[in-house]
Design a protein around this motif. Structure first.
Motif, short mmCIF file in Angstrom:
data_model
loop_
_atom_site.label_atom_id
_atom_site.label_comp_id
_atom_site.label_asym_id
_atom_site.label_seq_id
_atom_site.Cartn_x
_atom_site.Cartn_y
_atom_site.Cartn_z
N LYS A 39 0.83 -1.21 0.00
CA LYS A 39 0.00 0.00 0.00
C LYS A 39 0.87 1.26 0.00
O LYS A 39 0.60 2.22 -0.74
CB LYS A 39 -0.92 -0.02 1.22
N LEU A 40 1.93 1.24 0.80
CA LEU A 40 2.83 2.40 0.88
C LEU A 40 3.49 2.68 -0.47
O LEU A 40 3.54 3.83 -0.92
CB LEU A 40 3.90 2.15 1.95
N LEU A 41 3.98 1.63 -1.12
CA LEU A 41 4.67 1.81 -2.40
C LEU A 41 3.72 2.34 -3.48
O LEU A 41 4.13 3.12 -4.34
CB LEU A 41 5.31 0.49 -2.85
N LYS A 42 2.45 1.92 -3.41
CA LYS A 42 1.48 2.43 -4.39
C LYS A 42 1.21 3.92 -4.17
O LYS A 42 0.93 4.66 -5.11
CB LYS A 42 0.17 1.64 -4.29
N GLU A 43 1.30 4.34 -2.91
CA GLU A 43 1.02 5.76 -2.60
C GLU A 43 2.21 6.65 -2.95
O GLU A 43 2.03 7.73 -3.50
CB GLU A 43 0.67 5.90 -1.12
N VAL A 44 3.42 6.22 -2.61
CA VAL A 44 4.58 7.10 -2.82
C VAL A 44 5.20 6.92 -4.21
O VAL A 44 5.92 7.79 -4.69
CB VAL A 44 5.65 6.90 -1.72
N GLN A 45 4.96 5.78 -4.86
CA GLN A 45 5.34 5.52 -6.25
C GLN A 45 6.80 5.88 -6.58
O GLN A 45 7.05 6.75 -7.42
CB GLN A 45 4.40 6.27 -7.20
N PRO A 46 7.75 5.20 -5.96
CA PRO A 46 9.15 5.42 -6.36
C PRO A 46 9.41 4.81 -7.73
O PRO A 46 8.75 3.84 -8.13
CB PRO A 46 9.93 4.69 -5.26
N LEU A 47 10.41 5.35 -8.44
CA LEU A 47 10.75 4.77 -9.75
C LEU A 47 11.36 3.39 -9.59
O LEU A 47 11.12 2.49 -10.40
CB LEU A 47 11.73 5.69 -10.49
N HIS A 48 12.18 3.21 -8.54
CA HIS A 48 12.83 1.92 -8.31
C HIS A 48 12.82 1.61 -6.82
O HIS A 48 12.97 2.51 -5.99
CB HIS A 48 14.28 1.94 -8.82
N VAL A 49 12.64 0.33 -6.49
CA VAL A 49 12.69 -0.14 -5.10
C VAL A 49 13.87 -1.09 -4.95
O VAL A 49 14.07 -1.97 -5.78
CB VAL A 49 11.38 -0.86 -4.69
N VAL A 50 14.65 -0.88 -3.90
CA VAL A 50 15.80 -1.74 -3.60
C VAL A 50 15.61 -2.30 -2.20
O VAL A 50 15.30 -1.55 -1.27
CB VAL A 50 17.13 -0.95 -3.68
N CYS A 51 15.77 -3.62 -2.03
CA CYS A 51 15.50 -4.23 -0.74
C CYS A 51 16.35 -5.49 -0.57
O CYS A 51 16.91 -6.01 -1.54
CB CYS A 51 14.01 -4.57 -0.60
N PRO A 52 16.44 -6.03 0.67
CA PRO A 52 17.18 -7.29 0.88
C PRO A 52 16.54 -8.44 0.10
O PRO A 52 15.33 -8.45 -0.14
CB PRO A 52 17.07 -7.52 2.39
N GLU A 53 17.36 -9.39 -0.26
CA GLU A 53 16.90 -10.54 -1.05
C GLU A 53 15.76 -11.29 -0.34
O GLU A 53 14.85 -11.81 -0.99
CB GLU A 53 18.09 -11.49 -1.27
N GLN A 54 15.79 -11.32 1.00
CA GLN A 54 14.78 -12.06 1.75
C GLN A 54 13.37 -11.55 1.49
O GLN A 54 12.40 -12.28 1.65
CB GLN A 54 15.06 -11.97 3.26
N TYR A 55 13.24 -10.26 1.10
CA TYR A 55 11.91 -9.68 0.91
C TYR A 55 11.34 -9.93 -0.49
O TYR A 55 10.20 -9.57 -0.76
CB TYR A 55 11.96 -8.17 1.15
N THR A 56 12.14 -10.51 -1.38
CA THR A 56 11.67 -10.71 -2.76
C THR A 56 11.23 -12.16 -3.00
O THR A 56 10.94 -12.53 -4.14
CB THR A 56 12.78 -10.36 -3.77
N GLN A 57 11.17 -12.96 -1.95
CA GLN A 57 10.72 -14.34 -2.07
C GLN A 57 10.05 -14.75 -0.77
O GLN A 57 10.35 -14.19 0.29
CB GLN A 57 11.91 -15.26 -2.37
N PRO A 58 9.13 -15.72 -0.81
CA PRO A 58 8.43 -16.14 0.41
C PRO A 58 9.42 -16.74 1.41
O PRO A 58 10.50 -17.22 1.02
CB PRO A 58 7.43 -17.19 -0.08
N PRO A 59 9.09 -16.76 2.70
CA PRO A 59 9.97 -17.38 3.69
C PRO A 59 10.18 -18.86 3.36
O PRO A 59 9.25 -19.52 2.88
CB PRO A 59 9.19 -17.20 5.01
N PRO A 60 11.37 -19.40 3.61
CA PRO A 60 11.65 -20.81 3.28
C PRO A 60 10.64 -21.77 3.90
O PRO A 60 10.27 -22.78 3.29
CB PRO A 60 13.05 -21.03 3.85
N ALA A 61 10.18 -21.47 5.11
CA ALA A 61 9.24 -22.37 5.79
C ALA A 61 7.81 -22.24 5.26
O ALA A 61 6.96 -23.08 5.57
CB ALA A 61 9.26 -22.10 7.29
#
Length: 637
Positions: A438-460
């Motif tokens: 929801k936050l990203l849709k509101e602030v609309q950055p051109l690019h988002v950079v984040c840790p690898e853990q946030y781009t895939q579901p938790p292993p468990a």
């Protein structure tokens, strides 16, 4: 623009951003999960702990996530987002050659000092007769049982810092307020914004005149005691670096608080004691507030609450004096005047008592059943070790884990077999993935950079696609010891022009609303600020000497040709050629413009949108004559 990723822990980040000739460290979190590999440090000798099988080591080490990616002495500034993300600061400021400035808000500094002071106190009050270090040899380490044999870069594990190092590190911090703009060497401007997570916690805007980077770390949209998160200022970011999301995305903080209260009440009603391993600041304020509202209705009025920490008194006092950093409801209480937190009333009515340690007054005041808040959440050092040993043998007692930083099963391992009940109610108010989307849709950055853990579901929970960041374009991910080239290039630079030079400009309108002017100037650059200054004036001639031209004072100065603008109307141009004696003229259309053929003169004129070419056979007089006719249709400036 590059991002150097020095930490593999997404909620304890340490990144370095290189932006416009400045090197900026974003947080310096200390990953202390490695302490779970060690035996607890009891205040008094514990035969049971001493006789445990040697699956782990007894030592006072902490873990500093270190890398050779970058020379930390080249870091210009460190930006701190919250007090949990500054625990490695003494290692950096005192041991790497760092000579820059650290920026943080006042509550972050003061509460960060308390956390460091408590940590140092816990470690130093249990001196060790001998120290184990040979196990760090790789040949020996690989022979050890897990998890020690799998630990990464154990040679970089450091002993806990001293209070002298803490005070020296904190002296390098410059205090800032929300929305305060700080210039860094004239190149970029940094601004802290309220992140809504903790007292004084900040997100940071890092911007130049034409680029904007937002650093969002440890933020919350829930209504708790800090000022609410400033979302509007994050809009129009070229890059948004996102770290510090909740560690337990499937747990609802309100539900966890409810479980905490009900389990606490159930235990004390049955005559048992409750142990709450916690940090001396943060969630404990909210827990005490919830208990304040709950104890009377639950019939707990006569149950004593104890808060034991070397910094307990300072923590409770600080929470009451940082009024301007609190949410609006708590700010208004200050002006009534009332204490913003209800634990002040709990202290006045003797329902909550605080002590620096187990010794002294606590020994005489202690009565059971009771509720004890104390540290450390890892159960490896601090007063909590004593209570685990004291209460662990009775099933009437309960330990309730509220801090999400450590695996509670690993924390309990040295104390097994354990009769006391263990309840896991992790309370983490930081952003979850639904709130992030929801936050990203509101602030609309051109690019988002984040840790690898946030781009895939938790292993468990690999099927939970909702437990990852979903944005367009897809987020760029990073992992520890990786260098990321951020996906945009600087295109513009701001240049100021001196007033006397501006006065000399003669703009010419080349089309409605657009004027151009030529300028000859000297570009002066200092501290990343660029100024156009008038060129040096020609020296005055002296008697008998040849007069110098203005261009002689400027090395390699060339006479500037006039700039041309406008377009050539082909029909009018052909008529002009005919008036000047040219005949047998033929016009051909091309993809880029027109070709005018002067067949009698064997000459070709190419007319395009941005250029005109006269092609004739070694007839300079004819070329010049045709050039002058072309120039009649163009503006010079």
């Amino acid at each position: 623009m590059k991002l150097y990723c020095l930490s593999g822990h997404p909620t304890l980040p340490c990144n370095v951003l290189k932006f416009k000739s400045t090197t900026i460290m974003l947080d310096c979190g200390l990953d202390m999960t490695s302490t779970l590999n060690f035996l607890p440090l009891p205040l008094v000798q514990s035969p049971r702990l001493s006789n445990l099988p040697g699956w782990s080591l007894k030592d006072g080490n902490a873990f500093l996530d270190k890398t050779e990616l970058i020379d930390l002495s080249t870091v210009d500034v460190i930006l701190i987002s919250n007090y949990h993300c500054m625990m490695a600061l003494p290692y950096i400021t005192e041991h790497t050659g760092f000579t820059g400035t650290v920026y943080a808000t006042e509550p972050t500094v003061q509460i960060g000092r308390l956390l460091m002071e408590e940590l140092v106190n816990f470690i130093e009050r249990v001196p060790k007769a001998q120290s184990a270090s040979l196990w760090k040899n790789k040949d020996i380490q690989r022979l050890l049982p897990s998890p020690l044999k799998d630990a990464v870069e154990v040679s970089t594990w450091r002993r806990c810092y001293t209070m002298q190092e803490v005070n020296s590190a904190l002296s390098k911090i410059q205090l800032v307020g929300y929305s305060q703009k700080i210039e860094l060497f004239g190149a970029v401007q940094v601004t802290p914004l309220s992140s809504g997570y903790a007292l004084g916690s900040s997100n940071w805007i890092i911007q130049s005149h034409y680029e904007k980077v937002s650093y969002v770390s440890g933020s919350s949209l829930l209504t708790t005691h800090p000022q609410p998160m400033d979302q509007a200022s994050l809009k129009n970011s070229d890059v948004l670096i996102l770290t510090g999301l909740t560690q337990i995305p499937t747990a609802n903080p309100d539900g966890m608080v409810g479980e905490f209260c009900s389990n606490l009440a159930l235990t004390v009603r049955n005559g048992g004691n409750v142990l709450v391993p916690c940090y001396p600041s943060g969630v404990i304020y909210d827990l005490l507030e919830c208990l304040y509202q709950y104890i009377d209705s639950a019939g707990l009025s006569n149950i004593p609450f104890y808060f034991i920490s070397p910094v307990a008194n300072s923590s409770l006092e600080f929470s009451q004096i940082f009024a301007e950093w609190l949410c609006h409801n708590k700010q208004t209480k200050v002006y009534l005047p009332e204490p913003p937190f209800p634990h002040a009333e709990l202290i006045q009515t003797n329902k909550l008592k605080h002590y620096p340690s187990l010794h002294g007054d606590f020994s005489s005041d202690f009565r059971q059943p009771c509720v004890v808040f104390t540290g450390h959440p890892s159960l490896r050092f601090g007063d909590v070790v004593h209570f685990m040993e004291l209460w662990g043998k009775s099933s009437l007692n309960t330990v309730i884990f509220t801090e999400p930083d450590f695996s509670y099963l690993e924390a309990l391992a040295p104390y097994q077999p354990l009769a006391m009940k263990c309840i896991y109610c992790p309370i983490d108010t930081r952003l979850n993935f639904i709130q992030v989307s929801k936050l990203l849709k509101e602030v609309q950055p051109l690019h988002v950079v984040c840790p690898e853990q946030y781009t895939q579901p938790p292993p468990a929970q690999s099927h939970r696609m909702d437990l990852m960041i979903d944005c367009q374009p897809p987020a760029m991910s990073y992992r520890r010891a990786e260098v990321l080239a951020l996906p945009f290039k600087r295109r513009y630079e701001k240049i100021e022009i001196m007033p006397e030079l501006a006065d000399a400009l003669v703009p010419m309108e080349i089309k409605p609303g657009i004027s151009l002017a030529t300028v000859s100037a000297v570009l002066h650059t200092k501290d990343n600020k660029h100024v156009l200054q008038p060129p040096p004036r020609p020296t005055q001639p002296t008697g008998g000497k040849k007069r110098k031209r203005a261009s002689d004072d400027i090395p390699d100065c060339k006479v500037l040709k006039p700039l041309l603008s406008g377009s050539i109307p082909v029909e009018q141009f052909v008529q002009t050629l005919e008036k000047h004696g040219f005949s047998d003229i033929k016009v051909e259309d091309t993809a880029k413009g027109h070709i005018v053929l002067l067949q009698e003169a064997e000459t070709l004129i190419q007319i395009e949108e941005d250029s005109t070419h006269i092609i004739c056979d070694n007839d300079e007089v004819l070329r010049v004559r045709l050039r002058d006719l072309v120039l009649k249709f163009l503006q010079k400036f």
